[in-house]
Design a protein around this motif. Structure first.
Motif, short mmCIF file in Angstrom:
data_model
loop_
_atom_site.label_atom_id
_atom_site.label_comp_id
_atom_site.label_asym_id
_atom_site.label_seq_id
_atom_site.Cartn_x
_atom_site.Cartn_y
_atom_site.Cartn_z
N UNK A 50 0.94 -1.30 -0.17
CA UNK A 50 -0.09 0.07 -0.11
C UNK A 50 1.01 1.24 -0.15
N UNK A 51 1.75 1.32 0.79
CA UNK A 51 2.52 2.65 1.02
C UNK A 51 3.53 2.65 -0.10
N UNK A 52 3.84 1.87 -0.99
CA UNK A 52 4.54 1.95 -2.12
C UNK A 52 3.69 2.24 -3.50
N UNK A 53 2.48 1.96 -3.43
CA UNK A 53 1.40 2.11 -4.66
C UNK A 53 0.61 3.37 -4.64
N UNK A 54 0.18 3.68 -3.31
CA UNK A 54 -0.63 4.76 -3.30
C UNK A 54 -0.25 5.76 -2.13
#
Length: 456
Positions: A239-243
Motif C-alpha cells: 500500500x505505502x509504495x503504490x498509493x
C-alpha cells in the motif's frame, strides 16, 4: 549559587515566575521518558514573553548556569531532563495565538497546545496537519523542538514542513527573528530549519509562524485484522509504495490487548495485528479505498472492512491511546526508530526476535506508512534483572534500525536516552559538524547540556 544571585534573577521576572525549593521543582525534573538520571534544578523559570526569556538566558550566561528548555513535558527521549544546579525554562505560560486567514498562517507562542491550535484553525475553516498521538497534551514548542510527526504525516508531512518563521533567543540573550509569513524565501542559509528538531540545544524558541491548509475532508477508514505480523507488514509495504494514504497505522497484539483493557472498544484480542488505512481523496470512485481493501485481503487479512465515520474515529482514538495503555503494564523504554519502507517488515520481525531472545515484552505500534515505528519495551522497574534485559533490548532495537539503513529517531528526538547510538547512525564527520554548529551558537554549552551532544 548564592541567594543574592537567584534574587537578582527573580527581580527580573514577575512575582510568580520563579519556582524554587525541592517540592516546587519536582514536577519539572523529567519528561515522559522518566529519565532516572535527571538532576535537581536550582529553579524553574516560567516566562510569558520573549523579553522575560532573554532575561533568564542572560542571567544564566553571566553565571555559567545551564538551562533546560521545557514544553509540556510529553517528550519521550529525555530531552527535557533537568540538570543539577541548572534552570528549567518552562514555556507553559507562553500561549498567545494569532491566525491570519489572508496568509493562511498562525503565529503562536511555544506553550500553546497542538490541539488548541487545531481548534482555533478549524474555527477559521483552516487546518494545522501535524498530529502527534499526544496532540491533546503536547505543546507546539515541543513539537518544533523534536520535529514531531503524527498519524496523518504519511501524506501531509511533519512539523518542519509547516514552519515558516521563528523567533529564537540565543545563548547570549539575543532574540533572532527568522522567516515569516512567506511561502517562498531562500535568502541566505536555511537557519529556520536548523532550529527545528534541535531540542533546545541551539536556542530557546519563543514564537513560531506556521503554515495552515484549507480544511481536509474526513478520511474514509479501512480496518484490517491479521493473524500474523508478517502478513500485515507485507500489506503495508504494498500500500505505502503504490498509493498515498492519509493514514496507515499498525498495532500489534500487545497494544491491542492493552488498549482493550483501557478503553473496552471491542477490539479483536485474537488478532496478531491491526492495520488502519485511511484516504481523504475526493475521488468519487474511491479507488484508494478499494485498493487498500484488496491489498489487505490478498495479503491474508482475517477481516477487512471500511468503517463508518464514528467507528473510524474510535479506532483512530484507540491507536492514539496505545502508549498510555501499554504504560499501565510497567515502566517503558520508549523508542521511535524508523526504516526505509521496504525494510519495515524486517524491522518488525527483528524487534519480535529481540523480544523473544531477551525474554522481555516489546509492544509495537507504528506510523507504518512512513516507516516510523514505536517499539515499547515494557519491564518491572523493581526487578533489576528484568530492567537489565530491557536496557539491552532497547539498545539492540537502536542498532537493528541503523543496520537496516534507518534512524534512531523519526519524531521524538535524540534527547539523552538515545545519544549513545547517534554516532553509530550519522558517523564521525556528521557528528563533528553538528558539534561545531553547537559550539558556534552556544560556546559555553549552557543550552540543554547532555541532550543530543555530550555535556561540556
Amino acid at each position: 549559587m548564592s541567594s543574592d544571585a537567584l534574587a537578582e534573577l527573580s527581580a527580573q521576572l514577575p512575582g510568580d515566575a520563579l519556582l524554587v525549593g525541592a517540592d516546587a521543582v519536582e514536577a519539572y525534573r523529567r519528561d515522559r521518558a522518566l529519565d532516572p538520571t535527571a538532576g535537581v534544578p536550582l529553579a524553574v523559570a516560567l516566562p510569558r514573553t520573549t523579553a522575560e526569556v532573554q532575561a533568564v538566558v542572560r542571567w544564566a550566561a553571566a553565571h555559567g548556569i545551564p538551562i533546560v528548555p521545557r514544553g509540556a513535558g510529553t517528550g519521550l527521549s529525555g530531552g527535557a531532563s533537568a540538570v543539577d544546579g541548572g534552570i528549567v525554562l518552562s514555556t507553559e505560560r507562553m500561549r498567545d495565538l494569532r491566525i491570519d486567514r489572508t496568509t493562511r498562517t498562525a503565529t503562536v507562542q511555544p506553550g500553546l497546545l497542538n490541539a488548541e491550535l487545531k481548534a482555533a484553525a478549524a474555527a477559521e475553516g483552516l487546518w494545522y496537519p501535524p498530529d502527534p498521538a499526544s496532540y491533546e497534551i503536547c505543546s507546539i514548542g515541543g513539537n518544533i523542538a523534536t520535529n514531531a510527526g503524527g498519524l496523518c504525516c504519511v501524506k501531509y508531512g511533519v512539523t518542519v514542513d509547516y514552519v515558516l518563521g521563528l523567533e529564537v533567543v540565543l545563548a547570549d540573550g539575543r532574540a533572532l527573528r527568522l522567516g515569516g509569513p512567506l511561502i517562498k524565501d531562500v535568502a541566505g542559509l536555511s537557519l529556520t530549519k536548523l532550529f527545528v528538531g534541535s531540542e533546545g540545544t541551539l536556542g530557546v524558541i519563543t514564537e513560531i509562524t506556521l503554515r495552515l491548509l484549507p480544511a481536509a475532508p474526513a478520511p474514509r477508514i479501512v480496518a484490517a485484522w491479521f493473524a500474523s505480523i508478517e502478513a500485515a507488514a507485507a500489506a503495508i509495504a504494498e500500500i505505502s509504495t503504490t498509493i498515498r494514504p492519509s493514514l496507515l497505522e499498525y498495532m500489534d497484539r500487545t497494544c491491542i490487548d492493552a488498549v482493550e483493557d483501557l478503553l473496552g472498544r471491542g477490539l479483536d484480542r485474537d488478532a496478531a495485528a491491526l492495520v488502519l488505512g485511511g484516504s481523504d481523496d475526493l475521488d468519487p470512485d474511491g479507488r484508494d479505498v478499494a485498493f487498500m481493501i484488496d491489498a489487505f485481503r490478498r495479503h491474508g487479512a482475517c477481516e477487512v472492512a471500511e468503517t463508518g465515520r464514528a467507528e473510524g474515529e474510535a479506532l483512530a482514538a484507540a491507536r492514539r491511546a496505545a502508549i498510555p495503555a501499554v504504560e499501565r503494564r510497567g515502566r517503558l523504554l520508549l523508542s521511535d526508530v524508523g526504516v526505509p519502507l521496504p525494510r519495515l517488515g524486517d524491522l518488525i520481525a527483528g524487534v519480535d526476535a529481540i523480544s523473544r531472545d531477551r525474554e522481555v515484552t516489546i509492544a509495537m505500534l507504528a506510523h507504518a506508512g512512513d516507516g516510523n515505528t514505536h517499539p515499547l519495551v515494557v519491564f518491572d522497574p523493581t526487578d533489576a534483572v528484568a530492567a537489565e534485559r530491557a536496557e539491552l533490548a532497547y539498545g539492540e532495537i537502536m542498532s537493528l534500525a541503523i543496520s537496516l539503513g534507518g534512524t534512531i529517531s523519526g519524531e521524538h528526538g535524540v534527547g539523552r536516552m538515545k545519544r549513545p547510538w547517534l554516532r553509530e547512525q550519522i558517523g564521525d564527520d556528521a557528528l563533528e559538524i553538528a558539534e561545531r554548529i553547537k559550539l558556534a551558537l552556544d560556546p559555553d554549552g549552557i543550552l540543554n547540556p547532555g541532550a543530543i551532544f555530550e555535556a561540556r
